[in-house]
Design a protein around this motif. Structure first.
Motif, mmCIF file in Angstrom:
data_model
loop_
_atom_site.group_PDB
_atom_site.id
_atom_site.type_symbol
_atom_site.label_atom_id
_atom_site.label_comp_id
_atom_site.label_asym_id
_atom_site.label_seq_id
_atom_site.Cartn_x
_atom_site.Cartn_y
_atom_site.Cartn_z
ATOM 1 N N GLU A 212 0.835 -1.217 0.000
ATOM 2 C CA GLU A 212 0.000 0.000 0.000
ATOM 3 C C GLU A 212 0.862 1.256 0.000
ATOM 4 O O GLU A 212 0.549 2.236 -0.676
ATOM 5 C CB GLU A 212 -0.911 -0.009 1.229
ATOM 6 C CG GLU A 212 -1.998 -1.072 1.170
ATOM 7 C CD GLU A 212 -2.867 -1.073 2.416
ATOM 8 O OE1 GLU A 212 -2.539 -0.315 3.361
ATOM 9 O OE2 GLU A 212 -3.862 -1.823 2.449
ATOM 10 N N ALA A 214 3.918 1.562 -1.227
ATOM 11 C CA ALA A 214 4.516 1.718 -2.552
ATOM 12 C C ALA A 214 3.516 2.299 -3.542
ATOM 13 O O ALA A 214 3.828 3.187 -4.335
ATOM 14 C CB ALA A 214 5.032 0.367 -3.046
ATOM 15 N N GLU A 215 2.263 1.804 -3.469
ATOM 16 C CA GLU A 215 1.225 2.318 -4.381
ATOM 17 C C GLU A 215 0.948 3.798 -4.112
ATOM 18 O O GLU A 215 0.809 4.607 -5.036
ATOM 19 C CB GLU A 215 -0.041 1.498 -4.181
ATOM 20 C CG GLU A 215 -1.195 1.907 -5.078
ATOM 21 C CD GLU A 215 -0.889 1.704 -6.555
ATOM 22 O OE1 GLU A 215 -1.506 2.379 -7.394
ATOM 23 O OE2 GLU A 215 -0.018 0.853 -6.874
ATOM 24 N N ALA A 217 3.022 5.966 -2.724
ATOM 25 C CA ALA A 217 4.168 6.768 -3.164
ATOM 26 C C ALA A 217 4.173 6.955 -4.672
ATOM 27 O O ALA A 217 4.452 8.045 -5.190
ATOM 28 C CB ALA A 217 5.469 6.087 -2.714
ATOM 29 N N LYS A 218 3.818 5.878 -5.403
ATOM 30 C CA LYS A 218 3.763 5.985 -6.862
ATOM 31 C C LYS A 218 2.714 7.001 -7.297
ATOM 32 O O LYS A 218 2.958 7.842 -8.159
ATOM 33 C CB LYS A 218 3.437 4.614 -7.439
ATOM 34 C CG LYS A 218 3.308 4.622 -8.965
ATOM 35 C CD LYS A 218 2.935 3.237 -9.485
ATOM 36 C CE LYS A 218 2.714 3.250 -10.990
ATOM 37 N NZ LYS A 218 2.266 1.935 -11.481
ATOM 38 N N LYS A 219 1.542 6.955 -6.634
ATOM 39 C CA LYS A 219 0.461 7.885 -6.998
ATOM 40 C C LYS A 219 0.852 9.322 -6.685
ATOM 41 O O LYS A 219 0.594 10.234 -7.472
ATOM 42 C CB LYS A 219 -0.800 7.497 -6.227
ATOM 43 C CG LYS A 219 -2.027 8.288 -6.670
ATOM 44 C CD LYS A 219 -3.272 7.776 -5.986
ATOM 45 C CE LYS A 219 -4.504 8.540 -6.454
ATOM 46 N NZ LYS A 219 -5.729 8.073 -5.776
ATOM 47 N N GLU A 221 3.882 10.551 -6.575
ATOM 48 C CA GLU A 221 4.900 10.993 -7.540
ATOM 49 C C GLU A 221 4.270 11.364 -8.866
ATOM 50 O O GLU A 221 4.635 12.370 -9.493
ATOM 51 C CB GLU A 221 5.924 9.867 -7.736
ATOM 52 C CG GLU A 221 7.061 10.207 -8.701
ATOM 53 C CD GLU A 221 7.927 11.337 -8.209
ATOM 54 O OE1 GLU A 221 8.669 11.896 -9.024
ATOM 55 O OE2 GLU A 221 7.851 11.680 -7.017
ATOM 56 N N GLU A 222 3.289 10.548 -9.322
ATOM 57 C CA GLU A 222 2.604 10.878 -10.582
ATOM 58 C C GLU A 222 1.870 12.208 -10.479
ATOM 59 O O GLU A 222 1.908 13.032 -11.400
ATOM 60 C CB GLU A 222 1.625 9.755 -10.931
ATOM 61 C CG GLU A 222 2.317 8.456 -11.338
ATOM 62 C CD GLU A 222 1.322 7.325 -11.559
ATOM 63 O OE1 GLU A 222 0.129 7.518 -11.225
ATOM 64 O OE2 GLU A 222 1.718 6.262 -12.060
ATOM 65 N N GLU A 223 1.201 12.441 -9.341
ATOM 66 C CA GLU A 223 0.497 13.722 -9.167
ATOM 67 C C GLU A 223 1.476 14.886 -9.137
ATOM 68 O O GLU A 223 1.200 15.961 -9.674
ATOM 69 C CB GLU A 223 -0.313 13.673 -7.868
ATOM 70 C CG GLU A 223 -1.495 12.703 -7.932
ATOM 71 C CD GLU A 223 -2.227 12.603 -6.611
ATOM 72 O OE1 GLU A 223 -1.718 13.186 -5.616
ATOM 73 O OE2 GLU A 223 -3.287 11.953 -6.557
#
Length: 288
Positions: A212, A214-215, A217-219, A221-223
């Motif tokens: 959760e 990692a997900e 953090a990825k979201k 970073e994309e934002e």
């Protein structure tokens, strides 16, 4: 004499007309210069006001940009602080939940073991009581059979009583020791099983939380990348608009200056022509 007088009067009229024309030209030149000076001063004041207004607008835009950047930086710092606090809270909650689950598992295992030991102890006591009653019944029958020997019966009864007491004490002691050993072994087994179950649950929870995190953090970073791209595009558009506005202002200023020069030349030419025509008319009237 009349002709000479007329010529003299014509000369004097011409000289007077020339002097009047020259005085009028000087007056008109002064008035034109003063009007041009006033117009230039008014134009300079208007241009200064426009320049001040433009400078004020540029300063306001700069301050707005700086305020937006400061707000964005504050927002980012706040988001990072909230993320840290959320992570710490999640870690505390996870630790508390692990401790609670371990305590509940240990408590449940202990309660189940105590209930099982109590049942086994009750069953062992019931079996011991039944065996003792059967033994006592046998001993009583034997004692009754030998009742004819009163002394032997008394001695046998005393011996039976002492043996019974000793046997009861021995059986109770052995049952207590067996129950204690069984309880201890069962508690150790349940503690091992509870620790293994808690460790497995902890590992599964850690893997889920890591996925959760990692997900998330990825979201995030994309934002952040999308937000930075949007800000860069907005800054490029604004810079282009400012450059175009500056070029348009310079072109407008050049066209305005050329138009003013043309209008001034036209006005001066028209004024000069009108004055010459007026002077000619006045000279003709004076000559007449």
């Amino acid at each position: 004499a009349k002709k000479a007088e007329e010529e003299r009067m014509a000369r004097e009229a011409a000289e007077a007309a020339e002097a009047a024309k020259k005085a009028e030209e000087e007056r008109l030149a002064r008035e034109a210069a003063e009007a041009a000076e006033a117009a230039q001063r008014a134009e300079e004041e208007r241009l200064a006001a426009q320049a001040a207004d433009a400078a004020r607008r540029v300063e306001e835009e700069r301050l707005a940009r700086e305020a937006a950047e400061a707000a964005e930086a504050a927002k980012k710092a706040e988001e990072e602080r909230l993320a840290r606090e959320a992570a710490e809270a999640a870690e505390d909650a996870k630790r508390a939940e692990e401790e609670r689950l371990a305590a509940e598992a240990a408590e449940a295992a202990k309660q189940a073991e105590e209930e099982r030991l109590a049942r086994e102890a009750a069953e062992a006591a019931e079996a011991a009581k039944k065996a003792e009653e059967e033994r006592l019944a046998r001993e009583a029958a034997e004692a009754a059979e030998e009742a004819k020997r009163a002394e032997e019966e008394r001695l046998a009864a005393e011996a039976v009583e002492a043996a019974k007491k000793a046997e009861e004490e021995r059986l109770a002691r052995e049952a207590a020791e067996a129950a204690e050993a069984a309880k201890k072994a069962e508690e150790e087994r349940l503690a091992r099983e509870a620790a293994e179950a808690a460790e497995a649950a902890k590992q599964a929870e850690v893997e889920r939380l890591a996925a959760e995190a990692a997900e998330a953090a990825k979201k995030a970073e994309e934002e952040r990348l999308a937000r930075e791209a949007s800000e860069a595009a907005e800054a490029a558009r604004k810079a282009e608009e400012e450059r175009l506005a500056h070029e348009a202002a310079e072109a407008a200023e050049t066209a305005k200056r050329a138009e003013e020069e043309r209008l001034a030349a036209t006005a001066a030419e028209a004024a000069k022509k009108a004055e010459e025509e007026r002077l000619a008319y006045e000279a003709a009237e004076a000559a007449e």
